[in-house]
Design a protein around this motif. Sequence first.
Motif, mmCIF file in Angstrom:
data_model
loop_
_atom_site.group_PDB
_atom_site.id
_atom_site.type_symbol
_atom_site.label_atom_id
_atom_site.label_comp_id
_atom_site.label_asym_id
_atom_site.label_seq_id
_atom_site.Cartn_x
_atom_site.Cartn_y
_atom_site.Cartn_z
ATOM 1 N N ARG A 10 -12.444 6.846 -0.738
ATOM 2 C CA ARG A 10 -11.422 5.822 -0.543
ATOM 3 C C ARG A 10 -12.041 4.502 -0.106
ATOM 4 N NH1 ARG A 10 -7.979 7.337 3.842
ATOM 5 N NH2 ARG A 10 -6.450 5.827 3.150
ATOM 6 N N GLU A 42 -0.673 -1.296 -2.357
ATOM 7 C CA GLU A 42 -1.464 -0.984 -3.536
ATOM 8 C C GLU A 42 -0.930 0.289 -4.210
ATOM 9 O OE1 GLU A 42 -3.865 -3.181 -0.515
ATOM 10 O OE2 GLU A 42 -2.530 -1.429 -0.509
ATOM 11 N N GLU A 43 -1.084 0.367 -5.482
ATOM 12 C CA GLU A 43 -0.615 1.538 -6.218
ATOM 13 C C GLU A 43 -1.333 2.786 -5.722
ATOM 14 O OE1 GLU A 43 -0.161 3.121 -10.857
ATOM 15 O OE2 GLU A 43 -0.910 1.103 -10.419
ATOM 16 N N GLY A 44 -0.542 3.816 -5.428
ATOM 17 C CA GLY A 44 -1.117 5.072 -4.962
ATOM 18 C C GLY A 44 -1.592 5.048 -3.526
ATOM 19 N N SER A 46 -2.040 5.415 0.429
ATOM 20 C CA SER A 46 -1.687 6.315 1.527
ATOM 21 C C SER A 46 -2.466 5.852 2.748
ATOM 22 C CB SER A 46 -2.023 7.771 1.186
ATOM 23 O OG SER A 46 -3.423 7.931 1.017
ATOM 24 N N TYR A 329 -6.601 0.192 1.344
ATOM 25 C CA TYR A 329 -5.211 -0.214 1.155
ATOM 26 C C TYR A 329 -4.795 -1.238 2.212
ATOM 27 C CZ TYR A 329 -5.535 4.172 -1.434
ATOM 28 O OH TYR A 329 -5.930 5.183 -2.285
#
Length: 439
Positions: A10, A42-44, A46, A329
Amino acid sequence: MDFTRRDLMRTTAGLAAGAALGGKLLGPTGARAQSDLSFKPEEGASLRVLRWSPFVKGDEEQWLALTKKFSEQTGVQVRVDKESWEDIRPKAAVAANVGSGPDIMLVWFDDPHQYPDKLLDVTDLADYLGGKYGGWYDGMADYARRDGKFIGLPLATIGNAIVYRESWVKEAGWSEFPTDTASFLELLKALQKNGHPGGFTHGHGVGDGNNYAHWLLWSHGGQMVDAGGKVVLDSAETMKSIEYAMELYKTFIPGTESWLDVNNNRAFLAGELSVIANGISAYYTPKNDPAQAELAADIRTCPLPIGPVGQSVELYQVTSAVIFAHTPYPNAAKEYLRFMYEEPQMQSWITASSAYCCQPLKAYENNPIWSSDRNYAPYAKASATLRPNGYAGPLGYASAGVMADYVLVDMYAEAVTGRSSPKEAIERAVKRANRYYSI
């Protein structure tokens, strides 16, 4: 801190994502932005959030409920973990230096100043929230601000006050709790004689140990450093504070030199102590337990006594929310914090915390919780009246390092237990402090 392969992946992905997105902001930016500020996750995305373990059940329950609400509204899944108070500081330092782990952490005091380049600049969000909600309290903001930029968001001040058993204080001959340090010592002597000793933390309690040590020093007019950052701890005022601490210690229940933040709570609720210095948590527990209704009715709170300096001088415990620069993110992290600080969420969290968490933004000081119970009153102004760590010098790496190393706490512990003479304890503390301030 359970750094996993997923964390490393990540982090790497986040560098690319952050560069591509440029942390793009939706809506107006800068100071006094309007209420429609938001960040597009952001897309996706977590998130992992690491916070300190709660002493008040309602605090954690509401924080988790609000987090769930955020996930339902945004689709961003948020995992909230917790660590003991003492473990937060080293865990945050590891995450910062390794560049992996939680995206967001709730940290203590001026810890953000130890690794400022590892934290996300959140000035845009801080300016927006401050402009909308009456501004930040200066002392709290200084903990989260460096070189004019916010590297975190002040979250709460956990107040500190005297918590005592009213019936035992009256039994000792005092109709009212004393407001000066000389009378306070006489009360503790009387309580000990009656078999109801007091107890104050001389161990490495992040909150209780630091609050007590700084109160001892500041109430007698001592300082760790002057305005220029020069260590001035070796003073007549410091010596007087140690001599006073030694007299108080003689009245304490045994073992306070090894206490952490949880120990005085447990001893007080077990009926072993008559007087402690603590957050509202020592009252919250019996108040919300019908089986302890008699104990709750006997508990009172009041400010710590005023010493020779002639004014109230309290450190209080400040916690800030920081976003690590390694997060993949950043927009999702900012949006999570924005959501949590907006009025519907923040006011409900302050209420659920039952006077344990004092607000970071001035507009929230009207929360009804502060007038709902007379025992909450000493905690209501904690954010407005706190004296920052490292007084009277600047906040930074040195002030944060000295606190993290428990220099002041150890000085008093060494002297009151007889491990060192007062003079030796001061000299050792000065030497340790200079390791940070001479850099």
